[in-house]
Design a protein around this motif. Structure first.
Motif, PDB file in Angstrom:
ATOM      1  N   VAL A  57      49.216  30.132  43.568  1.00 43.77           N
ATOM      2  CA  VAL A  57      47.866  30.676  42.520  1.00 43.77           C
ATOM      3  C   VAL A  57      47.205  31.542  43.322  1.00 43.77           C
ATOM      4  O   VAL A  57      47.215  31.588  44.647  1.00 43.77           O
ATOM      5  N   ILE A  58      46.860  32.795  42.799  1.00 50.22           N
ATOM      6  CA  ILE A  58      46.346  33.803  43.369  1.00 50.22           C
ATOM      7  C   ILE A  58      45.013  34.319  42.465  1.00 50.22           C
ATOM      8  O   ILE A  58      45.253  34.457  41.283  1.00 50.22           O
ATOM      9  N   GLU A  59      43.969  34.633  43.162  1.00 49.85           N
ATOM     10  CA  GLU A  59      42.607  34.991  42.337  1.00 49.85           C
ATOM     11  C   GLU A  59      42.852  36.705  42.783  1.00 49.85           C
ATOM     12  O   GLU A  59      42.811  36.947  44.180  1.00 49.85           O
ATOM     13  N   ILE A  60      42.598  37.529  42.039  1.00 51.51           N
ATOM     14  CA  ILE A  60      42.466  38.904  42.112  1.00 51.51           C
ATOM     15  C   ILE A  60      41.175  39.445  42.304  1.00 51.51           C
ATOM     16  O   ILE A  60      40.395  39.010  41.225  1.00 51.51           O
ATOM     17  N   GLY A  61      40.715  40.024  43.168  1.00 53.60           N
ATOM     18  CA  GLY A  61      39.281  40.273  43.104  1.00 53.60           C
ATOM     19  C   GLY A  61      38.319  39.192  43.532  1.00 53.60           C
ATOM     20  O   GLY A  61      37.275  38.941  42.634  1.00 53.60           O
ATOM     21  N   CYS A  62      38.461  38.202  44.478  1.00 50.27           N
ATOM     22  CA  CYS A  62      38.073  36.966  44.717  1.00 50.27           C
ATOM     23  C   CYS A  62      36.774  37.087  45.353  1.00 50.27           C
ATOM     24  O   CYS A  62      36.114  36.108  45.560  1.00 50.27           O
ATOM     25  N   THR A  68      38.173  30.886  44.133  1.00 52.48           N
ATOM     26  CA  THR A  68      39.525  30.483  44.848  1.00 52.48           C
ATOM     27  C   THR A  68      39.432  29.119  45.515  1.00 52.48           C
ATOM     28  O   THR A  68      40.245  28.265  45.333  1.00 52.48           O
ATOM     29  N   ILE A  69      38.190  28.941  46.090  1.00 53.16           N
ATOM     30  CA  ILE A  69      37.982  27.517  46.821  1.00 53.16           C
ATOM     31  C   ILE A  69      38.078  26.327  45.688  1.00 53.16           C
ATOM     32  O   ILE A  69      38.384  25.347  46.097  1.00 53.16           O
ATOM     33  N   ARG A 122      50.241  30.978  38.554  1.00 54.74           N
ATOM     34  CA  ARG A 122      48.809  31.469  37.849  1.00 54.74           C
ATOM     35  C   ARG A 122      48.355  32.627  38.646  1.00 54.74           C
ATOM     36  O   ARG A 122      48.283  32.640  39.911  1.00 54.74           O
ATOM     37  N   VAL A 123      47.459  33.648  37.730  1.00 52.54           N
ATOM     38  CA  VAL A 123      46.844  34.492  38.228  1.00 52.54           C
ATOM     39  C   VAL A 123      45.220  34.457  37.853  1.00 52.54           C
ATOM     40  O   VAL A 123      45.087  34.188  36.486  1.00 52.54           O
ATOM     41  N   PHE A 124      44.299  34.358  38.550  1.00 50.74           N
ATOM     42  CA  PHE A 124      42.898  34.051  38.090  1.00 50.74           C
ATOM     43  C   PHE A 124      42.361  35.887  38.391  1.00 50.74           C
ATOM     44  O   PHE A 124      42.642  36.353  39.399  1.00 50.74           O
ATOM     45  N   SER A 125      41.550  36.066  37.130  1.00 50.67           N
ATOM     46  CA  SER A 125      40.728  37.236  37.513  1.00 50.67           C
ATOM     47  C   SER A 125      39.401  37.029  36.766  1.00 50.67           C
ATOM     48  O   SER A 125      39.182  36.819  35.502  1.00 50.67           O
TER      49      SER A 125
END
Ligand SMILES: C[S@@+](CC[C@H](N)C(=O)[O-])C[C@H]1O[C@@H](n2cnc3c(N)ncnc32)[C@H](O)[C@@H]1O
Length: 222
Positions: A57-62, A68-69, A122-125
């Protein structure tokens, strides 16, 4: 330029809009975020992502790493990365992990992710897209598509949709900013479509200070 920086090209760049709009306000970002009810928005986005054990999983602009945590805590058996161009925000995020394993933070721009194709499930934004200029939004969404495996999903939460007369004073100020323009109306669905995603608007609700909040699930076709 710092010769010792692991990413010397990034070391001195400050061509991004920081989390609270200004470096000096960063220490207040978490408070502002809570006053805006952001933790509940994050909870909803994480629930929609249906994280599974082993997911990458990565969050862009975290920013300072709250989502993220939380994602890591929601699915401890996932490998989670938070990425942001702002080293000050990343330093705060690192401190908040309190030694949690299987989570890392990296300095990167959403439009130039230092990852191979198809690396993530997964990508989170979250509230990132309205921080980037109109001409960068397309490349950032295309990068999310590139780093997702086929069948992988981008979960995006941001200001979007139509403005309404019920929008509060702050929402109207935010809507005047140039970078917001590409989010409003059908801006976000157009970006998702152009990148090649199959997408669904999962939820949308008015927010007194930000206007309308939209949640998209965008799947890279298998
Ligand atoms: C409002 S904050 C949101 C932080 C976090 N996602 C949250 O929900 O609390 C927007 C973030 O976008 C980051 N940002 C700005 N330009 C960016 C870019 N080109 N690529 C990735 N992140 C960017 C800022 O540094 C900031 O941390």
């Amino acid at each position: 330029m710092s010769k010792n920086h692991p990413h010397p090209v990034l070391a001195d760049r400050h061509d991004y809009l920081p989390a609270a709009g200004n470096d000096l306000l960063l220490p207040a970002y978490e408070l502002i975020s809570r006053l805006f009810g952001t933790p509940a928005l994050h909870d909803r986005l994480i629930e929609q992502a249906e994280l599974q054990p082993g997911h990458r999983v990565i969050e862009i602009g975290c920013g300072t790493g709250s989502l993220t945590i939380k994602a890591k805590r929601a699915q401890p058996a996932a490998e989670v990365t938070g990425s942001d161009p702002d080293p000050k925000a990343l330093a705060r995020a690192e401190r908040k992990t309190h030694g949690l394993r299987g989570i890392r933070f990296e300095r990167a721009y959403a439009q130039e992710l230092p990852h191979p194709d198809k690396e993530f499930d997964r990508v989170f934004s979250a509230l990132m897209l309205h921080h980037i200029p109109v001409d960068i939004k397309g490349p950032a969404i295309a990068e999310a598509f590139r780093v997702l495996r086929p069948g992988g999903r981008l979960h995006l939460l941001d200001i979007g949709g139509d403005t309404t007369p019920a929008d509060g004073f702050l929402a109207r100020q935010i809507q005047r900013s140039h970078s917001i323009a590409g989010n409003l109306g059908d801006g976000i669905p157009r970006l998702l479509e152009a990148a090649g995603f199959d997408y669904t608007l999962l939820d949308s609700h008015p927010h007194r200070h930000m206007g309308r909040i939209v949640y998209y699930r965008a799947t890279r076709p298998a």
